[in-house]
Design an enzyme around this catalytic site. Structure first.
Site, PDB file in Angstrom:
ATOM      1  N   VAL A 107       0.868  -1.174   0.000  1.00  0.00           N
ATOM      2  CA  VAL A 107       0.000   0.000   0.000  1.00  0.00           C
ATOM      3  C   VAL A 107       0.906   1.226   0.000  1.00  0.00           C
ATOM      4  O   VAL A 107       1.862   1.305   0.781  1.00  0.00           O
ATOM      5  CB  VAL A 107      -0.926   0.023   1.237  1.00  0.00           C
ATOM      6  CG1 VAL A 107      -1.800   1.274   1.220  1.00  0.00           C
ATOM      7  CG2 VAL A 107      -1.791  -1.236   1.285  1.00  0.00           C
ATOM      8  N   CYS A 108       0.608   2.165  -0.871  1.00  0.00           N
ATOM      9  CA  CYS A 108       1.340   3.424  -0.918  1.00  0.00           C
ATOM     10  C   CYS A 108       2.840   3.165  -1.092  1.00  0.00           C
ATOM     11  O   CYS A 108       3.254   2.369  -1.924  1.00  0.00           O
ATOM     12  CB  CYS A 108       1.019   4.222   0.342  1.00  0.00           C
ATOM     13  SG  CYS A 108       1.472   5.970   0.277  1.00  0.00           S
ATOM     14  N   THR A 109       3.670   3.801  -0.280  1.00  0.00           N
ATOM     15  CA  THR A 109       5.120   3.683  -0.451  1.00  0.00           C
ATOM     16  C   THR A 109       5.695   2.382   0.104  1.00  0.00           C
ATOM     17  O   THR A 109       6.911   2.210   0.112  1.00  0.00           O
ATOM     18  CB  THR A 109       5.841   4.876   0.193  1.00  0.00           C
ATOM     19  OG1 THR A 109       5.434   4.996   1.564  1.00  0.00           O
ATOM     20  CG2 THR A 109       5.520   6.159  -0.549  1.00  0.00           C
ATOM     21  N   GLY A 110       4.838   1.487   0.535  1.00  0.00           N
ATOM     22  CA  GLY A 110       5.317   0.145   0.850  1.00  0.00           C
ATOM     23  C   GLY A 110       6.007  -0.476  -0.355  1.00  0.00           C
ATOM     24  O   GLY A 110       6.871  -1.343  -0.213  1.00  0.00           O
ATOM     25  N   THR A 127       2.367   3.164  -7.038  1.00  0.00           N
ATOM     26  CA  THR A 127       2.532   3.624  -5.666  1.00  0.00           C
ATOM     27  C   THR A 127       1.900   5.010  -5.583  1.00  0.00           C
ATOM     28  O   THR A 127       1.255   5.462  -6.534  1.00  0.00           O
ATOM     29  CB  THR A 127       4.025   3.649  -5.253  1.00  0.00           C
ATOM     30  OG1 THR A 127       4.110   3.957  -3.856  1.00  0.00           O
ATOM     31  CG2 THR A 127       4.816   4.675  -6.049  1.00  0.00           C
TER      32      THR A 127
END
Length: 323
Positions: A107-110, A127
């Site tokens: 999720v996102c910057t994961g 991202t």
């Protein structure tokens, strides 16, 4: 729970994690587990098993260390400001263990952590829009698509920022247990199950810059209010009191996109909203959105969303309340 398939979902925690990146998808899976015959075993783990402090200051206490965590069906790596720090031990753990999971999710910057671990090479991913260019620059073997809210590539699923993790989790529940359960969870969470993964992270108005000059800015607003009008460059240029050539050049310079692409996105978004929120026929929606004919609208939908208008409506129309 005899006869029930249990899927373990392991959420990786670290200092500086974005709390909603972790808790949003967890609420979706937890909601699904309340349905008969559905079981997601939700686990959280940090590197050493100790509490982590989220980017908002909230403290989360994981269930265990990563070393003690069970092999999951779904391994979920959230994002947050903490992904900007060096995590050699965490990325080493991901590199060694992520292959055991049936689904690998960020999720996102994961996605930055997965890329650092070498797990995104050769894959199409996304991202948060603000980090797509950085991800593409730092990891040239990763195919970064900055537009969609989430991307599926085999066992890998990556999503855009924050709330997009909820959209992705709903899609995973739908994949596991069907659309009706995903709809039920969406209603419970007071969100709309309406965003396909290839929907853009931003609307046309947000993805394009707002023009600085008043005539061009007014033309942008006018396009949004009148998608069924004559929106050819010549007509828009006349409204801005500029020559077509000057208008097209100035519009692109100030908004970052061409007039034609801007019009295409506005019309597509307008048609989507009508298909989602009204009972108007496909022909009526096509006329109201400026396509003229259902066939022209169908071509636009297939090109942009890889689905026809009727199928889009079937999947994403807002349910009518019976209460």
């Amino acid at each position: 729970m005899t006869g029930v398939t249990q899927r373990t979902v392991l959420v990786v925690l670290f200092d500086g994690v974005q709390s909603l990146d972790a808790t949003g998808p967890m609420e979706v899976f937890a909601g699904a587990s309340r349905a008969p015959g559905v079981s997601y075993d939700l686990r959280t783990a940090s590197l050493d098993g100790g509490p982590v402090r989220t980017s908002s200051g909230l403290t989360l206490v994981p269930d265990s260390s990563l070393a003690e965590a069970p092999v999951p069906h779904t391994l979920l790596v959230p994002g947050g400001h903490g992904t900007r720090d060096s995590h050699p031990e965490l990325t080493a753990w991901l590199r060694a263990h992520a292959g055991q999971a049936e689904r690998l999710v960020s999720v996102c910057t994961g996605a930055l952590l997965l890329a650092e671990a070498g797990l995104l090479d050769g894959h199409r991913v996304t991202t948060h829009w603000n980090y797509c260019a950085e991800l593409a620059r730092d990891f040239p073997d990763v195919q970064v698509d900055p537009d969609p809210i989430f991307v599926r590539d085999g066992r890998l699923a990556t999503s855009a920022g924050v709330t997009a993790g909820i959209d992705l989790a709903l899609a995973l529940v739908e994949e596991d247990h069907g659309r009706e359960l995903a709809l039920t969870i969406a209603r419970h969470l007071a969100v709309f199950l309406r965003r396909p993964g290839n929907q853009a992270q931003f609307s046309a108005q947000l993805s394009a810059q707002t023009a600085r000059r008043e005539p061009l800015r007014e033309v942008q607003h006018w396009i949004t209010r009148h998608p069924d009008a004559d929106l050819a460059v010549e007509s828009l240029a006349a409204r801005a009191r500029l020559s077509p050539r000057h208008f097209a050049r100035a519009f692109r310079a100030e908004t970052g996109t061409t007039p034609g692409r801007y019009v295409d996105r506005v019309r597509l978004e307008h048609a989507r909203r009508l298909l989602e929120d009204t009972s108007d026929s496909v022909e009526q929606v096509a006329r109201a959105s400026g396509y003229g004919t259902p066939e022209a609208m169908r071509r636009a939908f297939v090109k942009a969303l890889a689905t026809a208008p009727a199928e889009y409506r079937r999947r994403f129309r807002t349910p009518v309340s019976t209460t």
